[in-house]
Write a protein that holds these residues in place. Structure first.
Motif, PDB file in Angstrom:
ATOM      1  N   THR A  23      -3.160   6.198   2.820  1.00 26.06           N
ATOM      2  CA  THR A  23      -3.046   4.830   2.308  1.00 26.06           C
ATOM      3  C   THR A  23      -1.622   4.535   1.855  1.00 26.06           C
ATOM      4  N   ALA A  24      -0.997   5.500   1.189  1.00 24.22           N
ATOM      5  CA  ALA A  24       0.396   5.296   0.785  1.00 24.22           C
ATOM      6  C   ALA A  24       1.304   5.181   2.002  1.00 24.22           C
ATOM      7  N   GLY A  25       0.970   5.930   3.056  1.00 34.13           N
ATOM      8  CA  GLY A  25       1.749   5.808   4.287  1.00 34.13           C
ATOM      9  C   GLY A  25       1.615   4.436   4.921  1.00 34.13           C
ATOM     10  N   ALA A  26       0.432   3.822   4.810  1.00 32.13           N
ATOM     11  CA  ALA A  26       0.254   2.466   5.330  1.00 32.13           C
ATOM     12  C   ALA A  26       1.129   1.471   4.576  1.00 32.13           C
ATOM     13  N   ALA A  27       1.215   1.626   3.256  1.00 29.63           N
ATOM     14  CA  ALA A  27       2.090   0.742   2.471  1.00 29.63           C
ATOM     15  C   ALA A  27       3.547   0.932   2.863  1.00 29.63           C
ATOM     16  N   LEU A  28       3.960   2.190   3.045  1.00 23.89           N
ATOM     17  CA  LEU A  28       5.336   2.453   3.455  1.00 23.89           C
ATOM     18  C   LEU A  28       5.617   1.898   4.851  1.00 23.89           C
ATOM     19  N   TRP A  29       4.639   1.974   5.742  1.00 24.40           N
ATOM     20  CA  TRP A  29       4.800   1.445   7.088  1.00 24.40           C
ATOM     21  C   TRP A  29       5.017  -0.070   7.058  1.00 24.40           C
ATOM     22  N   HIS A  30       4.234  -0.784   6.256  1.00 25.26           N
ATOM     23  CA  HIS A  30       4.402  -2.227   6.130  1.00 25.26           C
ATOM     24  C   HIS A  30       5.781  -2.571   5.568  1.00 25.26           C
ATOM     25  N   TYR A  31       6.258  -1.738   4.643  1.00 26.15           N
ATOM     26  CA  TYR A  31       7.591  -1.984   4.080  1.00 26.15           C
ATOM     27  C   TYR A  31       8.672  -1.794   5.139  1.00 26.15           C
ATOM     28  N   GLN A  32       8.548  -0.738   5.923  1.00 22.69           N
ATOM     29  CA  GLN A  32       9.544  -0.487   6.947  1.00 22.69           C
ATOM     30  C   GLN A  32       9.515  -1.558   8.041  1.00 22.69           C
ATOM     31  N   MET A  33       8.348  -2.106   8.343  1.00 19.57           N
ATOM     32  CA  MET A  33       8.209  -3.117   9.377  1.00 19.57           C
ATOM     33  C   MET A  33       8.486  -4.521   8.872  1.00 19.57           C
ATOM     34  N   HIS A  35       6.605  -6.237   6.693  1.00 22.84           N
ATOM     35  CA  HIS A  35       5.394  -7.004   6.382  1.00 22.84           C
ATOM     36  C   HIS A  35       5.167  -6.970   4.868  1.00 22.84           C
ATOM     37  N   PHE A  36       6.030  -7.665   4.147  1.00 19.21           N
ATOM     38  CA  PHE A  36       5.993  -7.555   2.690  1.00 19.21           C
ATOM     39  C   PHE A  36       4.741  -8.182   2.090  1.00 19.21           C
ATOM     40  N   ASP A  37       4.131  -9.146   2.790  1.00 18.85           N
ATOM     41  CA  ASP A  37       2.917  -9.764   2.275  1.00 18.85           C
ATOM     42  C   ASP A  37       1.704  -8.849   2.374  1.00 18.85           C
ATOM     43  N   ARG A  38       1.816  -7.744   3.097  1.00 19.48           N
ATOM     44  CA  ARG A  38       0.693  -6.832   3.278  1.00 19.48           C
ATOM     45  C   ARG A  38       0.871  -5.505   2.540  1.00 19.48           C
ATOM     46  N   ILE A  39       1.904  -5.403   1.711  1.00 19.45           N
ATOM     47  CA  ILE A  39       2.158  -4.151   1.001  1.00 19.45           C
ATOM     48  C   ILE A  39       1.243  -4.006  -0.215  1.00 19.45           C
ATOM     49  N   LEU A  40       0.875  -5.132  -0.849  1.00 15.77           N
ATOM     50  CA  LEU A  40       0.170  -5.072  -2.132  1.00 15.77           C
ATOM     51  C   LEU A  40      -1.151  -4.319  -2.035  1.00 15.77           C
ATOM     52  N   LEU A  41      -1.972  -4.614  -1.009  1.00 18.23           N
ATOM     53  CA  LEU A  41      -3.297  -3.981  -0.919  1.00 18.23           C
ATOM     54  C   LEU A  41      -3.224  -2.465  -0.762  1.00 18.23           C
ATOM     55  N   PRO A  42      -2.505  -1.916   0.220  1.00 19.22           N
ATOM     56  CA  PRO A  42      -2.464  -0.449   0.318  1.00 19.22           C
ATOM     57  C   PRO A  42      -1.780   0.213  -0.871  1.00 19.22           C
ATOM     58  N   ALA A  43      -0.807  -0.483  -1.487  1.00 18.42           N
ATOM     59  CA  ALA A  43      -0.154   0.098  -2.664  1.00 18.42           C
ATOM     60  C   ALA A  43      -1.141   0.200  -3.827  1.00 18.42           C
ATOM     61  N   ALA A  44      -1.914  -0.876  -4.039  1.00 16.97           N
ATOM     62  CA  ALA A  44      -2.908  -0.840  -5.118  1.00 16.97           C
ATOM     63  C   ALA A  44      -4.001   0.185  -4.826  1.00 16.97           C
TER      64      ALA A  44
END
Length: 312
Positions: A23-33, A35-44
């Motif tokens: 899950t943390a990797g998904a948040a990091l992936w969105h950050y690298q790509m 997709h800042f609007d999609r970081i909140l859910l996997p980070a939480a």
């Protein structure tokens, strides 16, 4: 919900940690790509899953709560990935049934997988092709079959294992088989044989006042102390709810009493916060020259009853 999916607690905690890293990797992936609007859910969800990982180290009740947190968090993450549809649906359709099978009992997992099938298949907004529901159903059934086979093997191991299911001692059937073997060996070789008859009155008290968990801990701690105070060729076996035998081959009465004193000293040095020092009632019984097996075993049973009757 019954939490019995992973019998090894270390593997169970590793599984929670792996889902947290995913899950943390998904948040990091969105950050690298970007997709800042999609970081909140996997980070939480990563924070929730980290909490679940720590809870998985606790008691069975906290492990069940950790399973619920991990299951719901993973469902939300999988739903978010399927809804956006940036990756092929087939890549994520197998994730929910596998996860559910690992975290829940076989019956609950199969029911939830079948009930959730429409959600996962229709989440991306269009009717799936025939291969998608067939694949989902196949994964769910294979997971259920794998779980059933694992449970069957565990049951078979318990039925055929010579050890008692609750502690590091032989079962009552195995210790009953071992005594004739030791008697035959002692008679044939002219060796002495002694048995320590042990009664643990604390077990009943602990079960009544604190529940089954403390009773099991007391029993396991006693077996650990007994292993430290005996030789490698001595045999510890459980003959009753609070009764055990320790077979001492090649041991006369004096050596048996020395082993008894070592055991009591070791128990006195072992303490549990709820009950204090471990205590046991121990008597030694030595095989008489020419004594038959039935007579020797009868003396052991008489000593067992005497210890039980002398318990306050």
């Amino acid at each position: 919900m019954k939490q019995d999916s992973l019998p090894n607690s270390g593997l169970y905690t590793f599984f929670h940690a792996w889902v947290t890293l995913l899950t943390a990797g998904a948040a990091l992936w969105h950050y690298q790509m970007g997709h800042f609007d999609r970081i909140l859910l996997p980070a939480a969800l990563s924070m929730a899953l980290l909490t679940a990982t720590l809870m998985s180290l606790g008691t069975p009740s906290t492990r069940r709560a950790a399973a619920i947190i991990t299951l719901l968090s993973s469902y939300l993450l999988c739903a978010e990935l399927l809804r956006h549809g940036e990756t092929p649906d087939m890549l994520w359709l197998g994730f929910p049934p596998v996860l559910t099978t690992l975290l829940l009992s076989m019956r609950n997992a199969l029911c939830i997988n079948l009930l959730m099938a429409p959600v996962w298949l229709l989440l991306n907004g269009h009717w799936p092709s025939l291969i998608a529901p067939l694949s989902y159903l196949a994964v769910s059934l294979v997971c259920a079959l794998a779980r059933w086979e694992m449970m069957r093997q565990l049951t078979l191991d318990k039925l055929t294992s010579p050890h008692d299911p609750e502690c590091d001692a032989l079962s009552s059937d195995m210790i009953a088989e071992r005594l004739p073997q030791e008697h035959k060996r002692a008679t044939a070789l002219g060796r002495r044989l002694s048995v320590l008859v042990i009664h643990l009155p604390q077990l009943e008290m602990a079960h009544e006042q604190f529940g089954a968990r403390l009773r099991l801990e007391l029993l396991q701690r006693f077996c650990q102390a007994a292993r430290r105070s005996c030789r490698l060729d001595d045999t510890l076996g459980r003959t009753g709810e609070s009764l055990l035998w320790m077979l001492l081959p090649g041991t006369d009465e004096n050596d048996a009493l020395m082993t008894r004193n070592r055991l009591l000293t070791t128990l006195n040095d072992t303490a549990i916060s709820e009950t204090g020092h471990l205590s046991a009632m121990v008597v030694a019984c030595t095989l008489h020259p020419g004594e038959s097996l039935s007579a020797f075993e009868q003396r052991l049973r008489i000593k067992e009853r005497a210890l039980m009757d002398s318990t306050p």
